[in-house]
Design a protein around this motif. Structure first.
Motif, short mmCIF file in Angstrom:
data_model
loop_
_atom_site.label_atom_id
_atom_site.label_comp_id
_atom_site.label_asym_id
_atom_site.label_seq_id
_atom_site.Cartn_x
_atom_site.Cartn_y
_atom_site.Cartn_z
N LEU A 124 0.80 -1.39 -0.06
CA LEU A 124 -0.04 -0.10 0.04
C LEU A 124 0.95 1.23 0.03
CD1 LEU A 124 -3.01 -0.83 2.54
CD2 LEU A 124 -2.86 -1.39 0.11
N HIS A 169 1.46 -0.37 -4.95
CA HIS A 169 0.17 0.02 -5.12
C HIS A 169 -0.04 1.54 -5.32
CE1 HIS A 169 -4.06 -0.82 -4.92
NE2 HIS A 169 -4.17 0.37 -3.93
N GLY A 178 0.88 2.47 -8.56
CA GLY A 178 0.27 2.08 -9.70
C GLY A 178 0.50 0.61 -10.13
N GLN A 228 -5.32 -4.69 -7.83
CA GLN A 228 -5.96 -4.96 -6.37
C GLN A 228 -5.90 -6.36 -6.02
OE1 GLN A 228 -10.23 -4.27 -5.46
NE2 GLN A 228 -9.47 -2.39 -4.50
N LEU A 283 -6.70 0.01 2.60
CA LEU A 283 -6.69 -0.33 1.08
C LEU A 283 -7.40 1.02 0.56
CD1 LEU A 283 -6.21 -1.31 -1.62
CD2 LEU A 283 -7.91 -3.08 -1.25
N ASP A 284 -8.51 1.37 1.43
CA ASP A 284 -9.22 2.43 0.91
C ASP A 284 -8.52 3.77 0.89
OD1 ASP A 284 -11.47 1.14 0.23
OD2 ASP A 284 -12.61 1.63 2.22
N ASP A 291 -6.00 3.86 -1.97
CA ASP A 291 -6.37 4.18 -3.08
C ASP A 291 -6.73 5.64 -3.21
OD1 ASP A 291 -6.50 1.51 -4.20
OD2 ASP A 291 -8.62 1.25 -3.78
N ASP A 292 -7.22 6.22 -2.15
CA ASP A 292 -7.38 7.59 -2.07
C ASP A 292 -6.04 8.35 -2.35
OD1 ASP A 292 -8.69 10.33 -1.30
OD2 ASP A 292 -7.94 10.09 0.57
N ARG A 298 -3.29 7.28 -3.71
CA ARG A 298 -2.71 7.05 -5.09
C ARG A 298 -3.47 8.12 -5.98
NH1 ARG A 298 -3.26 1.32 -7.79
NH2 ARG A 298 -5.42 1.57 -7.61
N ASP A 299 -4.71 8.19 -5.83
CA ASP A 299 -5.54 9.32 -6.79
C ASP A 299 -5.13 10.89 -6.29
OD1 ASP A 299 -7.74 10.08 -8.43
OD2 ASP A 299 -8.72 10.74 -6.61
#
Ligand SMILES: Cc1cc2nc3c(=O)[nH]c(=O)nc-3n(C[C@H](O)[C@H](O)[C@H](O)COP(=O)(O)OP(=O)(O)OC[C@H]3O[C@@H](n4cnc5c(N)ncnc54)[C@H](O)[C@@H]3O)c2cc1C
Length: 424
Positions: free
Chosen positions: A46, A50, A53, A57, A131-132, A135-136, A138-139
């Motif tokens: 993470l 991750h 990119g 997942q 993980l949430d 992802d946030d 990464r964005d």
């Protein structure tokens, strides 16, 4: 043998306990309860691949969905254990479900430590555990121009190194005068500092955060203790984790910076055990002191030892602690636990970028920190596990082959390695 094992927490330690129970032939019911909506997953990527990119997942799952059905592990996701009723040996879940247990395993992990300063609740100020959250981040990272990372520990440096690799301007603010001061030697801390700076990361040591400021609810700057205002459209707070202990505490179990367990990983209630990041236990590699470790190795090794105990193989938990951290191209591996004092010697030339620091307390080797030198790390784990004597002169002498030294050592092994299943 117990008929039903309920495991609270479906992370690295919880899922590993369930899998190991089946591996060791446990025939009863296993229920694995996790409050996240995902299959049990690995957290290390993470803050590394991750974020960049690199990892899909599905590559994060510890096991595919079919594994749990095949091994008859009842996986209850997106639900959490709210209360432990010790008198009736049952747990109550947020969904209202009630589960009876013969043995309960607490594998609750931890959560991000919050930074108590003004502006910490602004949009764009984030932590990284789930993980949430990854992802946030990464964005946000894909759109960010200035990232400020608060905390020069494992996770902060991994994220900062990823940001630099992605071409984002990144600053690490660390309150102490050393990077990763709680885990690595001053020597290693200094070299990591130089290496990160050489790769383009800005680092401010001895600096804390006074406040974060924003516009229209979004963060735009971090104000440091020395009055500097650092532009920021993303702020990662990486100042450590605190163990999830509340349900144990409410149930009257002993808690002291973690759920207190003995050398068999049992709480004071013999029906209840704890493993992984939430557990604090006596560690022979810390002279028997109670320690709480946050690492994949600790979570999986404790899970396997506990599963072995639950199927009747009683042995105290003993395993050389080890950790890794990939900070861009810097591959750090640590075996053992450093004492509060001692002296350290280099093996290999630090200028080469491939070296180890051997940390001694008196004559005793306590810990080996290796940068891009995995052979030393593997040898160190064996040296520490087998209690093989090594002098500082031998450690720093590259003509001394550590593997040969191990093989030639005549001492009786005193400690077992985690890869050896507990004896039956
Ligand atoms: C970003 C990141 C990077 C990392 N990188 C590395 C690394 O490079 N190397 C390394 O060795 N270690 C690394 N670690 C540490 C490692 O991932 C942890 O030590 C390990 O995941 C601990 O496993 P655990 O099962 O104890 O806790 P977790 O994996 O956190 O699992 C605990 C689970 O229990 C859930 N839970 C909590 N309370 C309840 C409840 N009441 N009911 C139900 N479920 C509950 C939590 O939501 C969580 O899903 C990293 C950790 C993070 C966050």
């Amino acid at each position: 043998m117990p008929a039903t094992v309920v495991i609270a927490g479906a992370g690295q330690a919880g899922a590993s306990t369930a899998a190991a129970l089946r591996e060791f032939g446990f025939p009863g019911r296993i229920v694995l309860v996790g409050d996240e909506p995902y299959l049990p997953y690995q957290r290390p990527p993470l803050s590394k691949g991750h974020l960049a990119g690199v990892n899909a997942q599905e590559g994060l799952w510890l096991h595919p969905n079919s594994f749990y059905a095949h091994h008859e592990i009842d996986l209850m996701l997106d639900d959490s254990v709210r209360r432990i009723d010790r008198n009736n040996a049952r747990v109550e879940l947020a969904s209202g479900a009630v589960l009876d247990y013969d043995r309960l395993v607490l594998a609750l992990g931890g959560r991000n430590r919050a930074l108590p300063v003004a502006g910490a609740d602004l949009d764009g100020v984030v932590g990284l555990r789930s993980l949430d959250e990854a992802d946030d981040i990464r964005d946000r990272l894909s759109r960010a121009r200035n990232v400020v990372v608060i905390g020069g520990g494992f996770i902060g440096l991994e994220v900062a190194a990823t940001a630099v690799k992605l071409g984002v301007d990144a600053v690490v603010i660390e309150v102490s005068d050393q990077l990763m001061g709680r885990v690595v030697s001053p020597e290693m801390g200094r070299i990591l500092l130089d290496a990160h700076r050489a790769r383009g990361l800005h680092v401010a040591l001895g600096t804390s955060v006074r406040a974060m400021t924003g516009v229209a609810g979004r963060v735009n700057a971090v104000v440091t203790s020395d009055g500097h205002e650092l532009p920021a459209d993303l702020v990662l707070v990486g100042i450590g984790a605190i163990p999830n202990t509340e349900i144990a505490e409410r149930a009257g179990l002993r808690v002291d910076n973690g759920i207190v367990v003995d050398e068999y990983l049992a709480t004071d209630d013999t029906q209840i055990s704890a493993v992984g990041d939430c557990a604090v236990c006596p560690n022979p590699f810390a002279s028997g002191r109670n320690v709480r470790l946050e690492s994949v190795h600790n979570a999986t090794a404790q899970a396997r030892f506990l599963a072995a105990r639950l199927v009747g193989r009683a042995e105290p938990y003993v395993s050389v602690p080890w950790f890794w951290s990939n900070q861009g191209d810097l591959k750090l591996q640590i075996a053992g636990l450093r004492g509060p004092s001692g002296h350290n010697v280099f093996r290999g030339d630090p200028a080469s970028g491939r070296f180890s620091v051997f940390c001694f307390e008196g004559d005793v080797l306590r810990c080996v920190e290796s940068l891009n030198r995995p052979g030393d790390h593997m040898a160190a784990r064996k040296l520490l596990a087998d209690g093989v004597a090594l002098t500082p002169d031998q450690a720093s002498d590259l003509t001394v082959d550590l593997r040969t030294h191990l093989a030639e050592a005549t001492v009786e092994p005193v400690l077992t390695d985690d890869r050896t299943p507990a004896r039956g």
